[in-house]
Design an enzyme around this catalytic site. Structure first.
Site, PDB file in Angstrom:
ATOM      1  CB  ILE A   1      -0.958   0.017   1.212  1.00  9.78           C
ATOM      2  CG1 ILE A   1      -0.180  -0.116   2.523  1.00  9.78           C
ATOM      3  CG2 ILE A   1      -2.010  -1.067   1.079  1.00  9.78           C
ATOM      4  CD1 ILE A   1      -1.071  -0.014   3.768  1.00  9.78           C
TER       5      ILE A   1
ATOM      6  CE  LYS B   1       7.298  -0.583  -4.240  1.00 12.67           C
ATOM      7  NZ  LYS B   1       7.981  -0.888  -5.514  1.00 12.67           N
TER       8      LYS B   1
ATOM      9  NE  ARG C   1      13.352   8.902   5.315  1.00 12.55           N
ATOM     10  CZ  ARG C   1      13.619   8.249   6.411  1.00 12.55           C
ATOM     11  NH1 ARG C   1      14.422   7.203   6.374  1.00 12.55           N
ATOM     12  NH2 ARG C   1      13.095   8.612   7.570  1.00 12.55           N
ATOM     13  CG  PHE C   2      10.613   3.320   5.243  1.00 14.60           C
ATOM     14  CD1 PHE C   2       9.886   2.161   5.095  1.00 14.60           C
ATOM     15  CD2 PHE C   2       9.963   4.532   5.087  1.00 14.60           C
ATOM     16  CE1 PHE C   2       8.535   2.206   4.816  1.00 14.60           C
ATOM     17  CE2 PHE C   2       8.611   4.580   4.813  1.00 14.60           C
ATOM     18  CZ  PHE C   2       7.899   3.411   4.672  1.00 14.60           C
TER      19      PHE C   2
ATOM     20  CD  GLU D   1       8.284  -3.369  -0.990  1.00 17.48           C
ATOM     21  OE1 GLU D   1       8.661  -3.403  -2.172  1.00 17.48           O
ATOM     22  OE2 GLU D   1       7.883  -4.380  -0.370  1.00 17.48           O
ATOM     23  CB  VAL D   2       3.557   0.651   4.011  1.00 17.24           C
ATOM     24  CG1 VAL D   2       2.428   0.405   5.009  1.00 17.24           C
ATOM     25  CG2 VAL D   2       4.559   1.633   4.592  1.00 17.24           C
TER      26      VAL D   2
ATOM     27  CE  LYS E   1       8.030   3.342   8.049  1.00 12.78           C
ATOM     28  NZ  LYS E   1       8.002   4.549   8.913  1.00 12.78           N
TER      29      LYS E   1
ATOM     30  CG  ASP F   1       9.854  13.928   8.213  1.00 12.33           C
ATOM     31  OD1 ASP F   1       9.762  14.979   7.537  1.00 12.33           O
ATOM     32  OD2 ASP F   1       9.921  12.801   7.695  1.00 12.33           O
TER      33      ASP F   1
END
Length: 531
Positions: free
Chosen positions: A212, A214, A216-217, A219-220, A233, A334
């Site tokens: 669902i 994407k 920088r870390f 995917e979700v 996550k 952030d």
């Protein structure tokens, strides 16, 4: 049989000495006199005796590897019956042996190639016996390594697929659902999450459904656990520090709040080939506020609910709770519309705490060494952009969060539908107005609202640099435009006033999250909105 034995000796020599370097040999030729009657070669040592014109001639020399052809019976190592007796060998100075003078009844050329007496010498015996043994041992070592590797991989997979039975009589009985688990989290007292072994059990029994998002870390994913949806996550292995930090922040004592994303579990899952770093949380089908505002306009009611719940979540995050089970103050660092999720009841949940910092009031320190310019450039406060922020003062980070919250409010208010006739819109998710009895279609105001835009969309490029933002925010002191027509509606007028007080260049002059929460609570009462 002799041919086979010679071939084994040659193969053994090729295996053992192919990479072992040169060997030294005795040498009687004229060119070897300067080197002390010895020579060096990458091939073989050779000794020969011949009987020509009634005279014996003995030669000891080196044969290079490229002359040892063909395989098994090199031309240079062949005897000539009655004329020439030759012996080739492959260890240092092995050509020091003496050969018998050839005769017409001498051994065959091949026999002479093996030794002066046609019998196996010590070198040949070692070659024939040790070569196959060495190769066999090597193959056994490789086979054992592969077997153990696959056994480890299989045991890892089995361990991931089997639920830990030790959890059954504690937190995870067989009939416990996701709602029960969340209730346990809410009423456990500490507010810091489930025990780690329970987290591992939950993570390892989740079935991933679909991706669902994407970032920088990594995917979700949307996952299923005992009939309920969860968000997973998945961090890449390069982002292990980010995964650990976010899991650590989410498990802060007494952090759990209805307007902060509900943390469920963290686990590192090793499937035998690579490691996946999982962070499991509540699933919210509307996605981020960025996604939601792109799809839908909002009513006055929806705007106030989103704004008030975001302020409530940030106020709880910033708040320090004193006591033995107290909570430290936390700054997000952030905050933006992509890091705020919209829940089913159209309130907010603040997410993505991987860059957050905690304040230890007893020592007046921040728990990690912060980076001045951290976060998303478009949402950076003026003092972050020009690097004038006081890094030793925790309130500086809270003030930077408030500036970003003001920008999020601007995104919401732009999409506010401020009046006009109503139109049928069954897909509109967050309006609690009248419903048609037949098709239960919801109605929404078809008044004034603008297309969704990011803050400063008209002043900087789509992917601005820090210098782009610094020129606009710090040098030119510009802020997003607040339209004059907002003054005609009390809710939009109040929102505009809050935004301006969040955008002051001086961070200390900005509103606090708690003050914003109280102002919006009063507005919701005036508008008769149930939040």
């Amino acid at each position: 049989m002799d041919n086979v034995q010679l071939l084994l000796a040659i193969v053994f020599h090729a295996v053992l000495c192919g990479t072992c370097g040169a060997i030294w040999c005795n040498c009687t030729t004229a060119q070897c006199k300067k080197s002390g009657l010895q020579c060096e070669t990458d091939g073989a040592c050779m000794v020969s005796i011949s009987f020509i014109d009634g005279q014996e001639q003995r030669i000891r020399t080196c044969i290079t590897r490229d002359n040892l052809v063909p395989l098994g019976q090199p031309f240079y190592c062949r005897s000539a019956e009655g004329l020439l007796n030759i012996h080739c060998c492959y260890t240092d100075y092995c050509n020091s042996i003496d050969l018998k003078v050839p005769s017409a009844t001498s051994r065959s050329a091949l026999g002479e190639g093996l030794g002066a007496e046609g019998t196996w010498g010590p070198v040949e015996l070692v070659a024939v016996i040790a070569g196959p043994v060495f190769l066999l041992c090597l193959l056994l070592m490789v086979a054992m390594f592969l077997f153990q590797y696959h056994q480890r991989a299989y045991s890892h997979r089995q361990r991931l697929e089997v639920e830990d039975p030790s959890c059954d009589h504690l937190y995870l009985t067989k009939d416990k659902t996701l709602q029960d688990l969340i209730y346990d989290l809410s009423t456990s007292g500490s507010g810091s999450g489930l025990p780690l072994f329970v987290q591992r059990t939950v993570a390892r029994t989740i079935v991933l459904q679909e991706i669902i998002g994407k970032g920088r870390f990594g995917e979700v994913w949307r996952g299923r656990w005992r009939g309920g949806d969860v968000a997973v996550k998945i961090f890449s292995s390069r982002e292990e520090r980010s995964w650990f930090r976010e899991a650590e922040i989410y498990q802060t004592i007494m952090l759990r709040h209805e307007n902060i994303l509900g943390f469920i579990a963290a686990d590192n899952k090793d499937n035998g080939t690579w490691t996946q770093l999982w962070l499991v949380s509540d699933y919210h089908e509307h996605g981020s506020m960025f996604d939601y505002l792109n799809r839908y306009p909002v009513t006055i009611e929806g705007m106030i609910k989103l704004a008030l719940s975001a302020a409530s979540g940030l106020a709880h995050l910033h708040m320090e709770i004193l006591g033995t089970q107290g909570k430290p103050g936390i700054a997000h660092r952030d905050l933006k519309s992509k890091n705020i999720l919209v829940k089913k009841n159209c309130t907010c949940a603040i997410a993505d705490l991987g860059l957050a910092v905690r304040h230890e009031s007893a020592s007046d320190t921040i728990d990690i060494a912060p980076n001045q310019r951290v976060g998303t450039k478009r949402y950076m406060a003026p003092e972050v952009l020009d690097e004038s922020i006081n890094m030793r003062h925790f309130d500086s980070f809270k003030c930077a969060d408030i500036y970003a919250l003001g920008l999020v409010y601007w995104e919401i208010a732009r999409r506010c539908n401020s009046g006009g006739q109503t139109v049928s819109s069954p897909s509109y998710p967050c309006f609690s107005g009248p419903e048609h009895a037949a098709d239960r279609a919801q109605t929404v105001p078809a008044g004034i609202h603008e297309d969704y835009q990011l803050p400063y969309y008209d002043l900087v490029p789509s992917d601005p640099s820090i210098e782009d933002m610094r020129k606009v925010v710090c040098d030119q002191k510009l802020r997003p435009n607040v339209p004059n027509w907002w003054q005609s509606y009390e809710a939009l007028r109040v929102m505009g006033k809050i935004m301006r007080e969040c955008w002051y260049a001086n961070g200390a002059a900005r509103l606090t999250a708690l003050r914003i929460k109280k102002t919006l609570s009063q507005l919701s009462v005036q508008e008769d909105i149930k939040v």
